[in-house]
Design a protein around this motif. Structure first.
Motif, mmCIF file in Angstrom:
data_model
loop_
_atom_site.group_PDB
_atom_site.id
_atom_site.type_symbol
_atom_site.label_atom_id
_atom_site.label_comp_id
_atom_site.label_asym_id
_atom_site.label_seq_id
_atom_site.Cartn_x
_atom_site.Cartn_y
_atom_site.Cartn_z
ATOM 1 N N VAL A 125 0.838 -1.193 0.000
ATOM 2 C CA VAL A 125 0.000 0.000 0.000
ATOM 3 C C VAL A 125 0.872 1.242 0.000
ATOM 4 O O VAL A 125 1.809 1.355 0.787
ATOM 5 N N LYS A 126 0.556 2.184 -0.892
ATOM 6 C CA LYS A 126 1.251 3.467 -0.895
ATOM 7 C C LYS A 126 0.600 4.361 0.152
ATOM 8 O O LYS A 126 -0.564 4.724 0.028
ATOM 9 N N PRO A 127 1.322 4.703 1.216
ATOM 10 C CA PRO A 127 0.726 5.498 2.297
ATOM 11 C C PRO A 127 0.247 6.854 1.821
ATOM 12 O O PRO A 127 0.860 7.487 0.966
ATOM 13 N N SER A 155 -2.861 -5.394 4.790
ATOM 14 C CA SER A 155 -1.550 -5.441 4.150
ATOM 15 C C SER A 155 -0.581 -4.469 4.810
ATOM 16 O O SER A 155 0.571 -4.820 5.110
ATOM 17 N N LEU A 156 -1.047 -3.251 5.058
ATOM 18 C CA LEU A 156 -0.183 -2.258 5.689
ATOM 19 C C LEU A 156 0.109 -2.634 7.138
ATOM 20 O O LEU A 156 1.243 -2.488 7.614
ATOM 21 N N ALA A 157 -0.901 -3.134 7.850
ATOM 22 C CA ALA A 157 -0.697 -3.560 9.238
ATOM 23 C C ALA A 157 0.318 -4.698 9.310
ATOM 24 O O ALA A 157 1.153 -4.742 10.226
ATOM 25 N N LEU A 217 -0.717 -8.192 14.175
ATOM 26 C CA LEU A 217 -1.708 -7.338 14.831
ATOM 27 C C LEU A 217 -3.115 -7.637 14.319
ATOM 28 O O LEU A 217 -4.065 -7.709 15.098
ATOM 29 N N VAL A 218 -3.252 -7.801 13.004
ATOM 30 C CA VAL A 218 -4.563 -8.112 12.428
ATOM 31 C C VAL A 218 -4.703 -9.624 12.324
ATOM 32 O O VAL A 218 -3.962 -10.292 11.607
ATOM 33 N N LYS A 267 -0.737 6.148 8.926
ATOM 34 C CA LYS A 267 0.120 5.953 7.756
ATOM 35 C C LYS A 267 -0.713 5.670 6.512
ATOM 36 O O LYS A 267 -0.402 6.152 5.417
ATOM 37 N N TYR A 268 -1.777 4.903 6.663
ATOM 38 C CA TYR A 268 -2.611 4.538 5.516
ATOM 39 C C TYR A 268 -3.278 5.766 4.900
ATOM 40 O O TYR A 268 -3.242 5.968 3.684
ATOM 41 N N PHE A 269 -3.899 6.589 5.739
ATOM 42 C CA PHE A 269 -4.676 7.708 5.218
ATOM 43 C C PHE A 269 -3.859 8.975 4.978
ATOM 44 O O PHE A 269 -4.161 9.743 4.067
#
Length: 421
Positions: free
Chosen positions: A137-139, A305-307, A314-315, A361-363
């Protein structure tokens, strides 16, 4: 002005398309199809009869699936009658307090996707489908594949387009605004080791878990609305009542909404040690009865994916089960299961601190450990807000293609349409 023109132009195109369908409606009639018909030969679950069931007037058009009981009741939790999901070799995939039905899917911690094909009592058996490649994922920008999935969900896009003219476009000050919304459909949910019981009638321990996520996000200079509206009692009507809260939060135009819950499961099902600290794992829940379920699932995949990159383990997984969970209101409405009732609330609160890093980071592209800074060149607007222009373009293309295809194959309908207009 430009946004208003696009909205008006789209609505005109959609109106023309609908008129075309009406002109040739006889060709579309089929008495054997309907919104609740399901696949041929498929038997939909019956609603559970109860004196507390909502009347048709009370439902107010609320999605059919939410009249079903999706979780264990208090007696089942007390008796530890959890649902166990097994693979075809009898190995446990997960243990949960969510009622598992045939057709439900589960993506486990290692991204192995399973589909349930048999349920007997509290044991469900699932077949392995494939191991998903979630991608990186591109943050700070719309997640890979997010917009491409929108065009496959036309019913959701139509709903968005109808409400688009009513939404006020973000001004210059709002483009860089960061806003996350939190709420709790099941306010009573609590943690036995910390709260002394699994359920407190009122604001249970789950509210403090939400407060922990709020505080962690605010440390990163992210604005948070944490609704503590009550939707009691904890029954099948709770999601109908929390729908008003979700709609209220959407009026603030948040970048994402999280409905924070805890599961009912043995402590070992959610306990994890990350960076030498005991936390609870988090499970995402996506409702299969949403018109936007494809988009919500993609969003959940990308968040996982990012987690996985930042905090492996964590997920716990993604449960794709029967239900709506008010996710039809926006595809960026994700239900979180933060631990189980046998885990400590402190561990759940600590997991929210880690999850805040993932969200930030994601958003917004905020690096882990930083406060309010972004990667060079990262988009500052949210994934949801940045998708509006693409949504309108996709809708116009889909509407034009469908209209052209229909009239080319139905010349008589075109003549009737010209006569009507």
């Amino acid at each position: 002005m430009h946004s208003r023109f696009l909205s008006s132009f789209f609505l005109l195109a959609l109106l023309i398309l609908l008129c075309g369908f009406a002109a040739g409606k006889n060709a579309w009639k089929n008495p054997d199809t309907g919104i609740l018909a399901g696949k041929k030969g498929e038997k939909l679950p019956a609603t559970l009869s109860s004196s507390s069931d909502p009347t048709e007037e009370e439902k107010g058009g609320y999605p059919f699936a939410e009249t079903l009981l999706n979780e264990l009741d208090a007696q089942e939790i007390a008796a530890a009658k959890y649902y166990r999901l097994l693979d075809e070799e009898g190995k446990i995939i997960t243990v949960t307090g969510r009622r598992i039905r045939i057709g439900d899917r589960y993506l486990d911690e290692k991204n192995r996707l399973y589909e349930v094909y048999r349920v007997k009592d509290y044991v469900a058996t699932a077949r392995y489908i494939r191991t998903e490649k979630l991608g990186r994922v591109k943050p700070g920008s719309p997640a890979p594949g997010f917009l491409s999935k929108l065009e496959k969900n036309f019913s959701y896009l139509v709903q968005m387009a109808i409400t688009l003219p009513q939404k006020r476009g973000p001004g210059k000050e709002e483009e860089s605004r960061k806003l996350i919304a939190l709420y709790h459909t099941h306010n009573d949910e609590s943690y036995v080791p910390s709260d002394g019981t699994h359920s407190i009638y009122g604001s249970g321990g789950i509210h403090q878990v939400g407060a922990s996520l709020k505080a962690a996000l605010e440390q990163k200079n992210i604005n948070v609305i944490h609704s503590e509206n009550l939707h009691l009692p904890h029954d099948r009507g709770a999601y109908r009542r929390s729908r008003d809260t979700a709609l209220e939060l959407l009026q603030h135009n948040p970048d994402v909404i999280f409905d924070i819950h805890r599961d009912a499961a043995p402590s070992v099902a959610y306990a994890a040690k990350i960076d030498d600290q005991w936390v609870t794992k988090i499970q995402f829940v996506v409702g299969r009865q949403n018109p936007s379920s494809v988009v919500t699932r993609r969003f959940a995949y990308d968040m996982k994916s990012l987690a996985d990159d930042i905090y492996p383990g964590l997920v716990k997984g993604i449960f794709m089960g029967w239900g709506n969970y008010n996710q039809d209101l926006t595809p960026l409405n994700l239900l979180l299961e933060v631990g189980g009732h046998r885990n400590s609330r402190r561990a759940a609160e600590e997991s929210m601190v880690l999850f805040a890093d993932v969200v930030a980071k994601y958003f917004y592209g905020i690096p882990v450990g930083e406060e309010g800074e972004t990667f060079p060149g990262a988009e500052r607007r949210a994934a949801g807000a940045g998708a509006w222009g693409a949504v309108v373009v996709i809708l116009l293309l889909v509407a034009a293609a469908l209209g052209a295809f229909y009239f080319l194959n139905n010349p008589a309908a075109w003549e009737r349409f010209k006569e009507q207009t």
